[in-house]
Design an enzyme around this catalytic site. Structure first.
Site, PDB file in Angstrom:
ATOM      1  N   SER A  18       0.850  -1.183   0.000  1.00 42.61           N
ATOM      2  CA  SER A  18       0.000   0.000   0.000  1.00 42.61           C
ATOM      3  C   SER A  18       0.893   1.243   0.000  1.00 42.61           C
ATOM      4  O   SER A  18       2.024   1.200  -0.507  1.00 42.61           O
ATOM      5  CB  SER A  18      -0.909  -0.055   1.236  1.00 42.61           C
ATOM      6  OG  SER A  18      -1.756   1.061   1.270  1.00 42.61           O
ATOM      7  N   SER A  19       0.391   2.322   0.536  1.00 45.99           N
ATOM      8  CA  SER A  19       1.162   3.571   0.592  1.00 45.99           C
ATOM      9  C   SER A  19       0.610   4.434   1.708  1.00 45.99           C
ATOM     10  O   SER A  19      -0.610   4.477   1.920  1.00 45.99           O
ATOM     11  CB  SER A  19       1.036   4.330  -0.732  1.00 45.99           C
ATOM     12  OG  SER A  19       1.507   5.652  -0.565  1.00 45.99           O
TER      13      SER A  19
ATOM     14  N   TYR B  17      -4.369   7.567  -6.991  1.00 43.33           N
ATOM     15  CA  TYR B  17      -3.444   6.604  -6.374  1.00 43.33           C
ATOM     16  C   TYR B  17      -3.811   6.385  -4.909  1.00 43.33           C
ATOM     17  O   TYR B  17      -3.915   5.242  -4.437  1.00 43.33           O
ATOM     18  CB  TYR B  17      -2.016   7.136  -6.502  1.00 43.33           C
ATOM     19  CG  TYR B  17      -0.965   6.236  -5.902  1.00 43.33           C
ATOM     20  CD1 TYR B  17      -0.612   5.037  -6.512  1.00 43.33           C
ATOM     21  CD2 TYR B  17      -0.303   6.594  -4.718  1.00 43.33           C
ATOM     22  CE1 TYR B  17       0.360   4.218  -5.958  1.00 43.33           C
ATOM     23  CE2 TYR B  17       0.673   5.779  -4.167  1.00 43.33           C
ATOM     24  CZ  TYR B  17       1.003   4.590  -4.790  1.00 43.33           C
ATOM     25  OH  TYR B  17       1.971   3.779  -4.236  1.00 43.33           O
TER      26      TYR B  17
ATOM     27  N   LYS C  64      -5.073   2.880  -2.972  1.00 42.23           N
ATOM     28  CA  LYS C  64      -4.370   2.246  -1.853  1.00 42.23           C
ATOM     29  C   LYS C  64      -5.251   2.235  -0.597  1.00 42.23           C
ATOM     30  O   LYS C  64      -5.114   1.342   0.248  1.00 42.23           O
ATOM     31  CB  LYS C  64      -3.027   2.942  -1.602  1.00 42.23           C
ATOM     32  CG  LYS C  64      -2.025   2.800  -2.762  1.00 42.23           C
ATOM     33  CD  LYS C  64      -1.633   1.355  -3.046  1.00 42.23           C
ATOM     34  CE  LYS C  64      -0.456   1.267  -4.020  1.00 42.23           C
ATOM     35  NZ  LYS C  64      -0.052  -0.118  -4.313  1.00 42.23           N
TER      36      LYS C  64
HETATM   37  N1  LIG Z   1       8.323   3.722  -5.130  1.00 42.87           N
HETATM   38  C1  LIG Z   1       7.648   4.292  -4.142  1.00 42.87           C
HETATM   39  O1  LIG Z   1       7.997   5.387  -3.650  1.00 42.87           O
HETATM   40  C2  LIG Z   1       6.444   3.615  -3.563  1.00 42.87           C
HETATM   41  C3  LIG Z   1       5.895   4.144  -2.381  1.00 42.87           C
HETATM   42  C4  LIG Z   1       4.777   3.533  -1.827  1.00 42.87           C
HETATM   43  C5  LIG Z   1       4.243   2.402  -2.435  1.00 42.87           C
HETATM   44  N2  LIG Z   1       4.793   1.924  -3.588  1.00 42.87           N
HETATM   45  C6  LIG Z   1       4.187   0.728  -4.176  1.00 42.87           C
HETATM   46  O2  LIG Z   1       5.172  -0.272  -4.319  1.00 42.87           O
HETATM   47  C7  LIG Z   1       4.813  -1.159  -5.389  1.00 42.87           C
HETATM   48  C8  LIG Z   1       5.996  -1.328  -6.320  1.00 42.87           C
HETATM   49  O3  LIG Z   1       6.272  -0.050  -6.879  1.00 42.87           O
HETATM   50  P1  LIG Z   1       7.689   0.345  -7.520  1.00 42.87           P
HETATM   51  O4  LIG Z   1       8.016   1.694  -6.996  1.00 42.87           O
HETATM   52  O5  LIG Z   1       8.659  -0.769  -7.396  1.00 42.87           O
HETATM   53  O6  LIG Z   1       7.216   0.548  -9.043  1.00 42.87           O
HETATM   54  P2  LIG Z   1       7.801   0.066 -10.463  1.00 42.87           P
HETATM   55  O7  LIG Z   1       9.297   0.031 -10.448  1.00 42.87           O
HETATM   56  O8  LIG Z   1       7.088   0.933 -11.434  1.00 42.87           O
HETATM   57  O9  LIG Z   1       7.288  -1.444 -10.566  1.00 42.87           O
HETATM   58  C9  LIG Z   1       5.924  -1.730 -10.735  1.00 42.87           C
HETATM   59  C10 LIG Z   1       5.794  -3.202 -11.055  1.00 42.87           C
HETATM   60  O10 LIG Z   1       4.385  -3.487 -11.235  1.00 42.87           O
HETATM   61  C11 LIG Z   1       4.257  -4.207 -12.461  1.00 42.87           C
HETATM   62  N3  LIG Z   1       2.934  -4.092 -13.050  1.00 42.87           N
HETATM   63  C12 LIG Z   1       2.310  -2.993 -13.547  1.00 42.87           C
HETATM   64  N4  LIG Z   1       1.116  -3.327 -14.061  1.00 42.87           N
HETATM   65  C13 LIG Z   1       0.973  -4.660 -13.873  1.00 42.87           C
HETATM   66  C14 LIG Z   1      -0.027  -5.611 -14.181  1.00 42.87           C
HETATM   67  N5  LIG Z   1      -1.151  -5.273 -14.830  1.00 42.87           N
HETATM   68  N6  LIG Z   1       0.157  -6.923 -13.830  1.00 42.87           N
HETATM   69  C15 LIG Z   1       1.289  -7.298 -13.208  1.00 42.87           C
HETATM   70  N7  LIG Z   1       2.303  -6.448 -12.904  1.00 42.87           N
HETATM   71  C16 LIG Z   1       2.126  -5.156 -13.238  1.00 42.87           C
HETATM   72  C17 LIG Z   1       5.345  -3.653 -13.368  1.00 42.87           C
HETATM   73  O11 LIG Z   1       5.565  -4.544 -14.442  1.00 42.87           O
HETATM   74  P3  LIG Z   1       6.133  -4.027 -15.888  1.00 42.87           P
HETATM   75  O12 LIG Z   1       7.631  -3.920 -15.727  1.00 42.87           O
HETATM   76  O13 LIG Z   1       5.703  -5.104 -16.823  1.00 42.87           O
HETATM   77  O14 LIG Z   1       5.482  -2.692 -16.163  1.00 42.87           O
HETATM   78  C18 LIG Z   1       6.496  -3.594 -12.364  1.00 42.87           C
HETATM   79  O15 LIG Z   1       7.079  -4.870 -12.223  1.00 42.87           O
HETATM   80  C19 LIG Z   1       3.576  -0.538  -6.040  1.00 42.87           C
HETATM   81  O16 LIG Z   1       2.413  -1.168  -5.536  1.00 42.87           O
HETATM   82  C20 LIG Z   1       3.631   0.911  -5.580  1.00 42.87           C
HETATM   83  O17 LIG Z   1       2.365   1.538  -5.573  1.00 42.87           O
HETATM   84  C21 LIG Z   1       5.879   2.494  -4.154  1.00 42.87           C
END
Ligand SMILES: NC(=O)c1ccc[n+]([C@@H]2O[C@H](COP(=O)([O-])OP(=O)(O)OC[C@H]3O[C@@H](n4cnc5c(N)ncnc54)[C@H](OP(=O)(O)O)[C@@H]3O)[C@@H](O)[C@H]2O)c1
Length: 242
Positions: A141-142, A165, A169
């Site tokens: 989540s976030s 977003y 979440k």
């Molecule tokens: N980064 C932050 O600051 C942050 C903060 C709070 C929460 N989050 C959460 O952490 C999680 C991971 O985020 P991240 O920052 O690592 O983002 P990311 O690098 O953009 O990675 C997102 C991942 O989700 C996959 N994805 C997107 N659509 C999909 C689908 N339809 N089916 C299966 N996989 C799918 C992407 O696959 P592809 O490579 O094929 O696109 C990628 O592997 C997310 O839920 C995000 O909301 C992130």
């Protein structure tokens, strides 16, 4: 194929970013990791060095918006393993800053991946998780979804406005509480976590927080002992306000 006593974890969106760091952490903790990825080649690139260092990581095709993809994976895991121990719903997007999309389009696409996608995968995996001695679900989540923090002017992210977003979440958090309550008598631990504002493609690699730092709380909740919490919302500092 994993050893009989080795825990088995499935994580969505694991070919890059925070998900790939969680794969590495689980692999190094001795878990057999099913690395969910839309593009198998991208998953294989993450898995190869981990397997070379002695881990057991199997990339599996998974698009959480595609019912056929989820059904095919469920059938494969049933045939190959018969159960899983850990499900991490990590796949997610944030579209609020994407130009050229209406608010409705952003909301529909975000819900389809972050909420309905996670729900679809959870529902499909429940029968396999129920066969585990210690089933765990971690929903990524976030804290942007926290109503408690949203009204605190001293909160680091009080100026971040990402309504679609955050709403998605908040729905993930609501589902977490619902599943935790429904599954408590079956020994499940179901928790939502915030990994923290982290440098990934999703944030244009903006802050200096690393994916390994972000993975810590996910690993902690994935590997919870039987006396651990369920139905909570945590970051690496402890419980977060809803
Ligand atoms: N980064 C932050 O600051 C942050 C903060 C709070 C929460 N989050 C959460 O952490 C999680 C991971 O985020 P991240 O920052 O690592 O983002 P990311 O690098 O953009 O990675 C997102 C991942 O989700 C996959 N994805 C997107 N659509 C999909 C689908 N339809 N089916 C299966 N996989 C799918 C992407 O696959 P592809 O490579 O094929 O696109 C990628 O592997 C997310 O839920 C995000 O909301 C992130």
């Amino acid at each position: 194929m994993s050893d009989k006593d080795q825990k088995i974890a499935l994580i969505s969106g694991a070919n890059r970013g925070i998900g790939a760091a969680v794969v590495a952490g689980l692999s190094r903790a001795g878990v057999h990791v099913l690395l969910g990825c839309r593009d198998l080649k991208a998953g294989e690139e993450v898995a190869a060095p981990l397997c070379a260092e002695g881990g057991s990581v199997t990339p599996v095709q998974l698009d959480v918006t595609d019912a056929l993809s989820v059904a095919a994976l469920t059938e494969k895991l049933e045939a190959d393993y018969g159960h899983i121990d850990i499900l991490i719903n990590n796949a997610g997007v944030g579209l609020d800053y994407v130009p050229g999309m209406s608010a409705v389009e952003k909301m529909e696409q975000t819900l389809a991946i972050n909420v309905v996608g996670g729900l679809r995968l959870t529902e499909a995996m429940l029968p396999l998780l129920e066969k585990s001695a210690a089933p765990r679900i971690v929903n990524v989540s976030s804290e942007l979804a926290s109503f408690g923090l949203r009204h605190d002017p001293s909160w680091d992210h009080h100026d971040k406005i990402m309504p679609t977003y955050a709403a998605s979440k908040a729905a993930v958090n609501a589902l977490t509480v619902g599943y935790a309550k429904a599954l408590v008598d079956k020994g499940f631990k179901v928790n939502a976590i915030c990994p923290g504002y982290t440098a990934t493609a999703a944030t244009n690699f903006m802050p200096d927080r690393t994916v390994d730092q972000a993975a810590v709380v996910i690993l902690q909740m994935a590997l919870l002992e039987d006396d651990g919490p369920t139905g909570g919302f945590f970051n690496d500092q402890g419980a977060l306000p809803w």
